[in-house]
Enzyme design. Structure first.
Site, PDB file in Angstrom:
ATOM      1  N   HIS A 118       0.780  -1.260   0.048  1.00 56.75           N
ATOM      2  CA  HIS A 118       0.127   0.035   0.118  1.00 56.75           C
ATOM      3  C   HIS A 118       0.957   1.374   0.138  1.00 56.75           C
ATOM      4  O   HIS A 118       0.661   2.085  -0.785  1.00 56.75           O
ATOM      5  CB  HIS A 118      -0.786  -0.241   1.223  1.00 56.75           C
ATOM      6  CG  HIS A 118      -1.721   1.160   1.635  1.00 56.75           C
ATOM      7  ND1 HIS A 118      -3.055   1.229   1.052  1.00 56.75           N
ATOM      8  CD2 HIS A 118      -1.421   2.552   1.827  1.00 56.75           C
ATOM      9  CE1 HIS A 118      -3.577   2.492   1.334  1.00 56.75           C
ATOM     10  NE2 HIS A 118      -2.604   3.241   1.822  1.00 56.75           N
ATOM     11  N   GLU A 119       1.816   1.210   0.896  1.00 49.51           N
ATOM     12  CA  GLU A 119       2.624   2.494   1.264  1.00 49.51           C
ATOM     13  C   GLU A 119       3.518   2.818  -0.242  1.00 49.51           C
ATOM     14  O   GLU A 119       3.848   3.729  -0.679  1.00 49.51           O
ATOM     15  CB  GLU A 119       3.414   2.533   2.256  1.00 49.51           C
ATOM     16  CG  GLU A 119       2.708   2.467   3.633  1.00 49.51           C
ATOM     17  CD  GLU A 119       1.593   3.729   3.836  1.00 49.51           C
ATOM     18  OE1 GLU A 119       1.941   4.641   3.242  1.00 49.51           O
ATOM     19  OE2 GLU A 119       0.666   3.538   4.460  1.00 49.51           O
ATOM     20  N   HIS A 135       1.877   4.594  -2.643  1.00 49.27           N
ATOM     21  CA  HIS A 135       2.070   5.984  -2.729  1.00 49.27           C
ATOM     22  C   HIS A 135       3.154   6.609  -3.115  1.00 49.27           C
ATOM     23  O   HIS A 135       3.442   7.633  -3.732  1.00 49.27           O
ATOM     24  CB  HIS A 135       1.766   6.398  -1.200  1.00 49.27           C
ATOM     25  CG  HIS A 135       0.240   6.283  -0.745  1.00 49.27           C
ATOM     26  ND1 HIS A 135      -0.650   7.188  -1.201  1.00 49.27           N
ATOM     27  CD2 HIS A 135      -0.115   5.640   0.408  1.00 49.27           C
ATOM     28  CE1 HIS A 135      -1.804   6.712  -0.424  1.00 49.27           C
ATOM     29  NE2 HIS A 135      -1.444   5.833   0.813  1.00 49.27           N
ATOM     30  N   HIS A 141       3.400   6.820  -6.927  1.00 45.35           N
ATOM     31  CA  HIS A 141       2.502   7.844  -7.292  1.00 45.35           C
ATOM     32  C   HIS A 141       3.306   9.134  -7.422  1.00 45.35           C
ATOM     33  O   HIS A 141       3.429   9.916  -8.231  1.00 45.35           O
ATOM     34  CB  HIS A 141       1.315   8.174  -6.458  1.00 45.35           C
ATOM     35  CG  HIS A 141       0.267   9.020  -6.996  1.00 45.35           C
ATOM     36  ND1 HIS A 141      -0.741   9.281  -6.305  1.00 45.35           N
ATOM     37  CD2 HIS A 141       0.195   9.526  -8.195  1.00 45.35           C
ATOM     38  CE1 HIS A 141      -1.718   9.942  -6.925  1.00 45.35           C
ATOM     39  NE2 HIS A 141      -0.911  10.049  -8.047  1.00 45.35           N
TER      40      HIS A 141
HETATM   41 ZN    ZN Z   1      -2.722   5.442   2.068  1.00 43.34          ZN
END
Ligand code: ZN
Length: 655
Positions: free
Chosen positions: A437-438, A441, A444
């Protein structure tokens, strides 16, 4: 001649005192840029100067924001905090600087020049204007002063509410039955209740914790009411119907009406499934506690956990040996390589660059484009480190005046155990998923090649920001992906497919009820930030909303809303996570489920979604990726279909 560098390679930051120096430099640069902005004629240069201005301040403020919570040395944390405050004051001053605003206004009013700008520049110009507006800059002097005062008041109320939300409640210890007292902290004649003890196996302990921890505190109640009223005043003062209308500007949802439509449709579709989940939980409670089997709000997390464990054998210790940190990082590297042509390399650091020895620096390198940016991995537990897994932007990407691209720098913070003599760092399935998940980010941030740092990577609307990270959770749950890296750290054996399936299926147990709870919270957040004056007290609204959008009974003399700390940071945007999940789910099913390593799809994902950061309207990015404009029904379909059991797995496992 410096013998070693400072934090993140910033030379001044080799000591806490350096923050003062870095801050002064930033403020000086700011003043020069303000001068320049006010004397430059309308054109794209204005946006460029505004972005430089924002960069000069953010470069120091974002770094300080991270250091103030994560540095092990108190002196550094304190110095960083001071810097954050000073830069914050400067930002407020700039947001009420009429002359500065005027230069931007002139640009926005010049239709000919505006039409000649590229979409990203136009978008960024409008975003900067939006920051001015909330400070009431377009108002007359008296109203502007009121807006400034309200902003200050709201900031104070937010801090006060956050503190109150985490404060323990104290009661006379005689009130609690003796046999459960040991579950709580005893202080003289009092017992401190610091949380809900939601995972405790004793029903009575959870009930007591729930009733006492959520017992309304008059001061906190007043604080919340005042916060909501002040937010409403401010929004109306600067020209919006409600605070929600203001908060949702520029988001994917756009309006509170659309958010409510989404939440209501989702709630309707979940209703039957949620009932079934509650029945299952109640059945389990009946089995374990026949005398007192009515399902109550304090039972939900516990009994859903019991059901998950009973139905599927997902003891984390069975999985951990397959998820060493090294294996997981190799898995991420392989995935990014296949999808995006990107590799992660461990980078040497200089003395003074890191805040803790066990931090690792990764260079993110594209096969043709070369170095894209740096990720500092602050992965290990340490005393005083916040527990929240988190992604921090330290420096945003932007195209500099000299034509060079300023590389983005981020930190990923996790709380993993250290390796031991006998084993490397091993992750539970939950930790592995969080790591993915991290990293979503972080990617991105690395791939958002925006011209302006004001819209770098994750600086995009809240309801879009979790799309790239939640999408990575889908990859982390796919056997074809997991099979690439999950190897037993001792035997080298790969993780059996049935174990991956079991894990995925276990997550669907009671997932409708879990999502229903999130819907309830999101609706509550909308109502509180909707039309004012509120028709009823915040507690009455909670009770009604809970009955309508959740289903488990409201418990008299409790006020959960006073513990709802996300009201501060997410104000009117708590629905974001659900909406981001819906988009991620659609992207996964439409683009990657057939082949999670599809390079062409990876490139499209980069081009349509990641590349723009916050520089393009989020719905346009979604349209570009899905090649259609999804409706509210599509959002809801995506979320609900994720809850369906995979019967193939079900039978395979019951063999
Ligand atoms: Zn998040």
């Amino acid at each position: 001649m410096a013998l070693h560098t400072g934090l993140f390679g910033v030379p001044e930051l080799s000591s806490p005192e350096g923050f003062q120096e870095a801050q002064e430099k930033a403020l000086q640069e700011t003043e020069q840029l303000v001068q320049k902005a006010c004397t430059t004629p309308p054109g794209p240069q204005i946006v460029m100067i505004f972005d430089q201005l924002s960069d000069a301040l953010c470069r120091v403020a974002d770094l300080a924001d991270f250091v103030k919570i994560a540095h092990p040395d108190f002196a550094f944390r304190e110095a960083a905090e001071e810097t954050c405050r000073n830069i914050g004051t400067m930002v407020e001053k700039l947001n009420t600087n009429i002359e500065l605003c005027q230069s931007l206004k002139q640009l926005l009013a010049d239709k000919e020049v505006m039409d000649s700008l590229d979409p990203e520049t136009r978008q960024v110009a409008e975003l900067f204007m939006f920051d001015f507006e909330i400070s009431g800059i377009h108002l007359d002097e008296e109203k502007r002063k009121r807006a400034v005062d309200l902003n200050v008041k709201i900031l104070d109320l937010c801090n006060q509410f956050l503190i109150g939300a985490h404060l323990p409640n104290k009661i006379d210890k005689q009130i609690l039955p003796e046999h459960i007292r040991y579950n709580f902290a005893v202080e003289g004649n009092y017992i401190q209740i610091t949380g809900l003890h939601a995972d405790c196996s004793d029903d009575l302990v959870r009930e007591a914790a729930y009733k006492i921890f959520l017992y309304p505190n008059a001061e906190q109640l007043r604080c919340l009411e005042e916060l909501l009223t002040s937010r409403n005043h401010l929004a109306q003062l600067v020209g919006y119907n409600t605070f929600a209308h203001r908060a949702l500007q520029g988001t994917m949802a756009r309006t509170p009406e659309k958010v409510m439509q989404f939440l209501e449709t989702l709630s309707d579709r979940l209703f039957q499934r949620t009932l079934k989940d509650f029945e299952m939980m109640e059945g389990m409670k009946m089995k374990l506690n026949p005398q007192n089997s009515k399902l109550m709000p304090w039972d939900h997390p516990y009994y859903s956990g019991v059901l998950r464990a009973e139905r599927y054998n997902i003891e984390p210790s069975l999985y951990c040996p397959f998820f060493s940190l090294g294996a997981c990082m190799e898995g991420l590297n392989f995935l990014f390589n296949q999808l995006l042509g990107i590799s992660l390399y461990a980078e040497q650091t200089e003395k003074g660059e890191l805040w803790c020895e066990d931090v690792r620096k990764l260079a993110v390198v594209h096969e043709n484009e070369g170095l894209l940016g740096y990720i500092y991995c602050d992965f290990y537990q340490r005393a005083d480190k916040p527990h929240q897994d988190c992604h921090f932007t330290i420096r945003g990407g932007r195209l500099r005046k000299d034509g060079e691209y300023q590389l983005p720098v981020v930190v990923l913070m996790l709380s993993l155990p250290h390796s031991t003599k006998n084993s490397p760092t091993l992750l539970t399935p939950g930790m592995m998923e969080n790591l993915f998940h991290e990293m979503g980010h972080a990617m991105h941030s690395m791939l958002g090649r925006t011209r302006y740092q004001h819209v770098t990577g994750t600086r995009c609307p809240t309801d879009f920001a979790e799309v790239p990270s939640i999408l990575m959770e889908y990859f982390a749950s796919d056997y074809r992906v997991v099979n690439q890296f999950a190897r037993h750290f001792q035997t080298g054996q790969s993780l059996p497919k049935s174990m991956v399936s079991r894990l995925c299926e276990s997550k669907k147990i009671c997932a409708a009820a879990d999502m229903q709870l999130q819907v309830f919270y999101a609706v509550l957040d909308q109502l509180y930030h909707g039309e004012h004056p509120l028709k009823r007290s915040t507690t009455e609204i909670l009770k009604e909303t809970q009955e309508k959008f959740y289903g488990l009974p409201y418990v008299p003399k409790t006020a959960w809303q006073l513990r709802f700390s996300h009201l501060v940071g997410y104000g009117a945007k708590y629905y974001s996570y659900l909406m981001s999940r819906a988009i991620a789910s659609m992207v996964w099913k439409q683009c990657f489920v057939q082949n999670p390593f599809d390079r062409a799809m990876g490139e499209r994902y980069r081009r349509e979604m990641l590349a723009h950061g916050g520089g393009k309207e989020p719905m346009l990015m979604v349209q570009g990726m899905l090649q259609k404009s999804p409706s509210v029904e599509d959002f809801v379909d995506a979320l609900v279909s994720d809850l369906d059991q995979d019967f193939e797995t079900f039978f395979m496992d019951s063999e």
